[in-house]
Design a protein around this motif. Structure first.
Motif, PDB file in Angstrom:
ATOM      1  N   GLU A  32     -37.338-120.114  42.693  1.00 26.84           N
ATOM      2  CA  GLU A  32     -37.417-119.006  43.423  1.00 26.84           C
ATOM      3  C   GLU A  32     -37.086-119.095  45.187  1.00 26.84           C
ATOM      4  N   ALA A  51     -27.337-116.939  41.965  1.00 32.33           N
ATOM      5  CA  ALA A  51     -28.863-116.482  42.024  1.00 32.33           C
ATOM      6  C   ALA A  51     -28.776-114.882  41.977  1.00 32.33           C
ATOM      7  N   SER A  52     -29.958-114.399  41.526  1.00 32.80           N
ATOM      8  CA  SER A  52     -30.062-112.986  41.116  1.00 32.80           C
ATOM      9  C   SER A  52     -31.133-112.492  42.242  1.00 32.80           C
ATOM     10  N   ILE A  53     -30.994-111.096  42.787  1.00 36.63           N
ATOM     11  CA  ILE A  53     -31.848-110.313  43.284  1.00 36.63           C
ATOM     12  C   ILE A  53     -32.248-109.443  42.424  1.00 36.63           C
ATOM     13  N   GLU A  64     -31.658-106.564  37.647  1.00 38.99           N
ATOM     14  CA  GLU A  64     -30.940-107.182  38.721  1.00 38.99           C
ATOM     15  C   GLU A  64     -30.155-106.221  39.583  1.00 38.99           C
ATOM     16  N   THR A  74     -28.573-116.448  51.313  1.00 41.45           N
ATOM     17  CA  THR A  74     -29.881-115.593  51.171  1.00 41.45           C
ATOM     18  C   THR A  74     -31.136-116.134  51.950  1.00 41.45           C
ATOM     19  N   PRO A  75     -31.950-114.999  52.217  1.00 39.60           N
ATOM     20  CA  PRO A  75     -31.977-113.865  52.234  1.00 39.60           C
ATOM     21  C   PRO A  75     -31.287-113.010  53.397  1.00 39.60           C
ATOM     22  N   TYR A  87     -37.921-107.823  47.110  1.00 41.30           N
ATOM     23  CA  TYR A  87     -37.065-108.349  45.999  1.00 41.30           C
ATOM     24  C   TYR A  87     -37.582-109.797  45.541  1.00 41.30           C
ATOM     25  N   ILE A  89     -35.650-113.109  44.709  1.00 42.11           N
ATOM     26  CA  ILE A  89     -34.409-113.698  44.570  1.00 42.11           C
ATOM     27  C   ILE A  89     -34.641-114.929  44.040  1.00 42.11           C
TER      28      ILE A  89
END
Length: 231
Positions: A32, A51-53, A64, A74-75, A87, A89
């Motif tokens: 994370e 990476a996924s938001i 997602e 990020t972020p 969110y 991430i």
């Protein structure tokens, strides 16, 4: 020597300000990068991996809303001076990134307005990506949405193999696992991809883009307009 596109394309002066405080770290799958409604300790510039938001409802529904790889950082809330965002991430495909303590990063942004403007354009491109994800989720069939998502991951991956499970795909696309399986079989039947255990292999990139049609391409054009040629 860096692969991250933002680090590559920022000015030499801006990169010089960051360079001494950048630390290369491994990012395992599910790591994370930032937690909802919490200030994060580090900003990350991915070199490899995806990476996924992910947005979650109070009842636990999740989907997602953005993808980050070596094209970004990020972020983005740090660039927007928002402090935190709601969110999660996290890494969906393991990789590595350069990280910098957020406090040091924000100080550099305050001193370097050129860098701040450059990264603000990236934040805008990420908002555009989220907008087109919302559009796609609302109006496109699961087959087309899956094709778009595979193309976006392929853009951020070396080679043609993408390590993904059906369960993870169902979360990313906000559909049930049987729907993911059916959509994968359809793309396989058209000889666009191979799907093996936990791995998707892009077989025909050009044909996959043609199948995705208007689902894919607009946010990629906006990234190029705002930032430059993607990696």
């Amino acid at each position: 020597m860096v692969r991250n596109n933002l680090l590559r394309l920022m000015s030499a002066d801006s990169f010089g300000r960051l360079r001494d405080q950048l630390e290369l770290v491994d990012l395992p799958r599910a790591f994370e990068l930032s937690k909802p409604n919490e200030a994060c300790p580090f900003a990350y510039f991915p070199e490899a991996g995806i990476a996924s938001i992910v947005a979650r409802s109070p009842e636990g529904q999740q989907t997602e809303i953005g993808v980050i790889g070596r094209d970004g950082m990020t972020p983005a809330s740090l660039v927007l001076d928002a402090g935190q965002d709601p969110y999660s991430i996290f890494m969906q495909v393991q990789g590595e990134a350069y990280r910098i303590p957020c406090e040091a990063f924000q100080k550099i942004l305050e001193e370097d307005r050129i860098l701040h403007a450059f990264l603000a354009r990236y934040a805008q491109s990420l908002l555009v990506q989220s907008a087109y994800t919302a559009l796609s989720n609302a109006v496109h069939h699961i087959d087309e949405r899956l094709a778009r998502w595979i193309l976006m991951c392929h853009d951020r991956t070396d080679g043609n193999e993408i390590s993904l499970t059906h369960e993870f795909l169902s979360i990313m696309l906000a559909v049930r696992r049987p729907s993911v399986t059916t959509a994968l079989h359809m793309l396989e039947g058209k000889k666009l991809i191979y799907s093996e255990r936990g791995v998707i292999i892009v077989r025909d990139r050009v044909a996959l883009e043609a199948f995705a049609h208007d689902v894919y391409g607009e946010c990629e054009k906006e990234y190029e307009r705002l930032i430059g040629t993607p990696p």
